[in-house]
Design a protein around this motif. Sequence first.
Motif, mmCIF file in Angstrom:
data_model
loop_
_atom_site.group_PDB
_atom_site.id
_atom_site.type_symbol
_atom_site.label_atom_id
_atom_site.label_comp_id
_atom_site.label_asym_id
_atom_site.label_seq_id
_atom_site.Cartn_x
_atom_site.Cartn_y
_atom_site.Cartn_z
ATOM 1 N N VAL A 62 18.521 41.617 25.068
ATOM 2 C CA VAL A 62 18.627 42.209 23.737
ATOM 3 C C VAL A 62 18.372 43.714 23.754
ATOM 4 O O VAL A 62 19.078 44.481 23.090
ATOM 5 N N LYS A 63 17.384 44.154 24.530
ATOM 6 C CA LYS A 63 17.036 45.572 24.568
ATOM 7 C C LYS A 63 17.595 46.309 25.783
ATOM 8 O O LYS A 63 17.653 47.538 25.795
ATOM 9 N N GLU A 97 24.774 41.300 20.830
ATOM 10 C CA GLU A 97 24.937 41.788 19.461
ATOM 11 C C GLU A 97 24.288 40.850 18.450
ATOM 12 O O GLU A 97 24.047 41.240 17.312
ATOM 13 N N PHE A 98 24.069 39.615 18.839
ATOM 14 C CA PHE A 98 23.348 38.665 18.007
ATOM 15 C C PHE A 98 22.661 37.671 18.928
ATOM 16 O O PHE A 98 22.938 37.612 20.133
ATOM 17 N N TYR A 117 12.031 42.802 17.884
ATOM 18 C CA TYR A 117 13.371 42.941 18.455
ATOM 19 C C TYR A 117 14.369 43.495 17.453
ATOM 20 O O TYR A 117 15.535 43.103 17.404
ATOM 21 N N ILE A 122 17.286 41.852 14.968
ATOM 22 C CA ILE A 122 18.651 41.563 15.382
ATOM 23 C C ILE A 122 19.162 40.334 14.630
ATOM 24 O O ILE A 122 18.410 39.391 14.382
ATOM 25 N N TRP A 178 20.331 36.789 13.948
ATOM 26 C CA TRP A 178 20.088 35.618 14.782
ATOM 27 C C TRP A 178 20.342 34.345 13.984
ATOM 28 O O TRP A 178 20.395 34.382 12.751
#
Length: 461
Positions: free
Chosen positions: A257-258, A292-293, A356, A359, A361
């Motif tokens: 994610v990061k 992106e998700f 996070y 994002i 989700w």
Amino acid sequence: MTKFDSLKFPKDFWWGAAASAPQTEGESLAYGKAPNTWDKWFEMAPEVFSEIGPGRTSNVYNLYREDVQRMQDINLNSYRTSISWSRLLPDGETLNQEAVAYYRDYFQTMRDKGIEPIINLFHFDMPWWMMELGGWINPIITDKFAFYARTCVEQFGDLVKYWVTFNEPIVHVECSYIYEFHYPAIRDFKKAIESGYYTILAHSKAIKAMKEVSSDIKVGTILNLTPIYSKSDSKEDLQAARYAQLLNVDSFLEPMVKGTFPKDLVLLLEENDLLLNVNEDDLTIIRENTAEFLGVNYYQPKRVQAPEGDVNRPALMPEDLYAPYIWKERRINPYRGWEIYPEALYDISKLVQNEYGNIPWFVSENGIGVADEARFQDENGMIQDDYRIEFIQEHLTMLHKGMEEGSNCFGYHLWTFVDCWSWLNGYNNRYGLYSIDLKTQKRTLKKSGQWFSEFIQKQSQ
């Protein structure tokens, strides 16, 4: 009206279910498909699987049109499944046109019925040709996987907007290289770390390759974010919980994610002679190509304490760093031995929101498996699975609480739509909204499926 009945979710919320190709399709060595690790392992040792293998499963390859109609019948608006790598590219390079035709019609049928397809690339089903090359511990797999990902978007990108690279990548890592549940079923902590790293790199290379084909698609990943709870506030127990968090949650969540690896995780691996020598160019690819998700699979929490007695240093197994404990107040699903703790879904929603970047989700799996459900059939043959309805209600209540506080969740998918084949236990535990008769492949709606349909209908009003 109960408190649950008053809950309102967004109008465009995803209501659906999840499954995978190897657990549902069947025809596992037909129509041009090459074997994967499950096909070969069942061939070598059928007793491991209680004699029920991946050959037929739920016969979705032949019944997908009827199943998609059933999805529409119970008001689902989305469905997540996977493509079989060994079906689409039997040798890793040559496109199987029969597979292309099957998947295109499958995805088009979903679209025609108002079902958004969310398509996963890898759900534990390693092609055997790649396993013979070393599987996830051979770095060549990162480019092989990226080629496969690119091919998927080239063939299906006009039908599928939402893609995920992996389902629960920690599972194929720890089950293959630590806990002996997946092939090659060995115990080697260093190989587990190595396979995890190459999985993360494959995720990023896949995103890069897919986005080069189409900028219109969205690419994410699915992680089982198992919340970690410490037995006590003692220094030792809190340290054990920190180790468990780094290895079980942060290890995949942060890089995927990061685009970075937690500094504390790098230090932990270094202290235990587990740190890999990595290429700076690869780290750049990981940093520049992130999800992106996020899909989140949640079934049970992980409760840990400090290990007792002598432990290995450097660590030879995760249990050298943290040990499980049983919470005295826990509720349990006796068929899986899993704790039922809906409150963790709220904690997950806050983790994603606060740590996070909030994002987007969705809950990509949640559900309860029960054995011998036929004993709950009524006179009309419908399984009265009130326990599943209660389970869903409790978890949706906690999810809604997190969303009210700003967590950016956009959907809920139940595992699963039709009872499916499970790794190593066949059809012993059933999860579906529809039951399946393995002899006839007949599907029968359960009470939970009827309830879920009515609940979704009310949400749209």
